[in-house]
Motif scaffolding. Structure first.
Motif, mmCIF file in Angstrom:
data_model
loop_
_atom_site.group_PDB
_atom_site.id
_atom_site.type_symbol
_atom_site.label_atom_id
_atom_site.label_comp_id
_atom_site.label_asym_id
_atom_site.label_seq_id
_atom_site.Cartn_x
_atom_site.Cartn_y
_atom_site.Cartn_z
ATOM 1 N N VAL A 75 35.010 11.658 -18.738
ATOM 2 C CA VAL A 75 34.166 10.575 -18.945
ATOM 3 C C VAL A 75 34.367 9.623 -19.891
ATOM 4 O O VAL A 75 34.985 9.881 -21.010
ATOM 5 C CB VAL A 75 32.606 11.114 -19.405
ATOM 6 N N GLN A 76 34.288 8.334 -19.741
ATOM 7 C CA GLN A 76 34.568 7.122 -20.582
ATOM 8 C C GLN A 76 33.421 6.450 -21.056
ATOM 9 O O GLN A 76 32.418 6.344 -20.087
ATOM 10 C CB GLN A 76 35.417 6.201 -19.889
ATOM 11 N N ALA B 103 27.832 2.290 -22.484
ATOM 12 C CA ALA B 103 28.068 2.421 -20.742
ATOM 13 C C ALA B 103 29.083 3.425 -20.625
ATOM 14 O O ALA B 103 30.102 3.730 -21.213
ATOM 15 C CB ALA B 103 28.960 1.011 -20.317
ATOM 16 N N SER C 135 31.261 5.931 -17.552
ATOM 17 C CA SER C 135 31.720 6.043 -16.240
ATOM 18 C C SER C 135 32.706 7.447 -16.080
ATOM 19 O O SER C 135 32.931 7.949 -17.122
ATOM 20 C CB SER C 135 32.636 4.830 -16.090
ATOM 21 N N GLY C 136 33.057 7.612 -14.901
ATOM 22 C CA GLY C 136 33.768 8.709 -14.666
ATOM 23 C C GLY C 136 33.076 9.791 -14.182
ATOM 24 O O GLY C 136 33.528 10.899 -13.788
ATOM 25 N N THR D 154 28.906 11.209 -12.643
ATOM 26 C CA THR D 154 27.451 10.809 -12.255
ATOM 27 C C THR D 154 26.504 10.691 -13.747
ATOM 28 O O THR D 154 26.603 11.816 -14.252
ATOM 29 C CB THR D 154 26.804 11.743 -11.361
ATOM 30 N N PHE D 155 25.972 9.759 -13.953
ATOM 31 C CA PHE D 155 25.409 9.642 -15.214
ATOM 32 C C PHE D 155 24.200 10.466 -15.454
ATOM 33 O O PHE D 155 24.020 10.978 -16.474
ATOM 34 C CB PHE D 155 25.023 8.153 -15.485
ATOM 35 N N ASN E 240 23.965 3.440 -15.667
ATOM 36 C CA ASN E 240 24.923 4.212 -16.325
ATOM 37 C C ASN E 240 24.852 3.900 -17.811
ATOM 38 O O ASN E 240 26.113 3.838 -18.379
ATOM 39 C CB ASN E 240 26.343 4.209 -15.735
ATOM 40 N N THR E 241 23.973 3.507 -18.341
ATOM 41 C CA THR E 241 23.766 3.168 -19.638
ATOM 42 C C THR E 241 22.727 3.987 -20.714
ATOM 43 O O THR E 241 21.435 3.947 -20.036
ATOM 44 C CB THR E 241 23.635 1.732 -19.682
#
Length: 123
Positions: free
Chosen positions: A2-3, A23, A25-26, A28-29, A77-78
């Motif tokens: 996860v980033q 934010a 990514s990488g 599923t949030f 995703n935030t």
């Protein structure tokens, strides 16, 4: 993996407001428990706020209750930290954190961390 990229810090006068964003990514949030930590110079890192995967549960450390609000937008995703009525003692580097496997809302163990964003509150 996860980033996390956190942003939104800055210099504000006491009583002012800031909104931090993180934010992800990488992964599923909606599978991530999210938290905001802070670390002031000479002090240990502390969990400020946390939010469950769905957003239905939140946690706040006592010193920020009624002033800070954590929220998340799973479609974007935030995760956010709205900080109002800021005090000089809120000055710290704030870190976003994510964890895919633990669900305890008050837990302080997280697997992934953002780079940090500086919040400075002047008196």
């Amino acid at each position: 993996q996860v980033q996390l990229v956190d942003s939104g810090g800055g210099l504000v006068q006491a009583g002012g407001s800031l909104r931090l964003s993180c934010a992800a990514s990488g992964r599923t949030f909606s599978t991530l428990r999210m938290g905001w930590f802070r670390q002031a110079p000479g002090k240990e890192r502390e969990l400020v706020a946390a939010i469950s995967r769905s957003g239905s549960s939140t946690y706040y450390t006592d010193s920020v209750k009624g002033r800070f609000t954590i929220s998340r937008d799973n479609a974007k995703n935030t995760v956010f930290l709205q900080m109002n009525s800021l005090k000089p003692e809120d000055t710290a580097v704030y870190y976003c954190a994510a964890d895919p496997s633990r669900t305890l809302i008050t837990g302080t163990v997280y697997d992934y961390w953002g780079q940090g964003t500086q919040v400075t509150v002047s008196s």
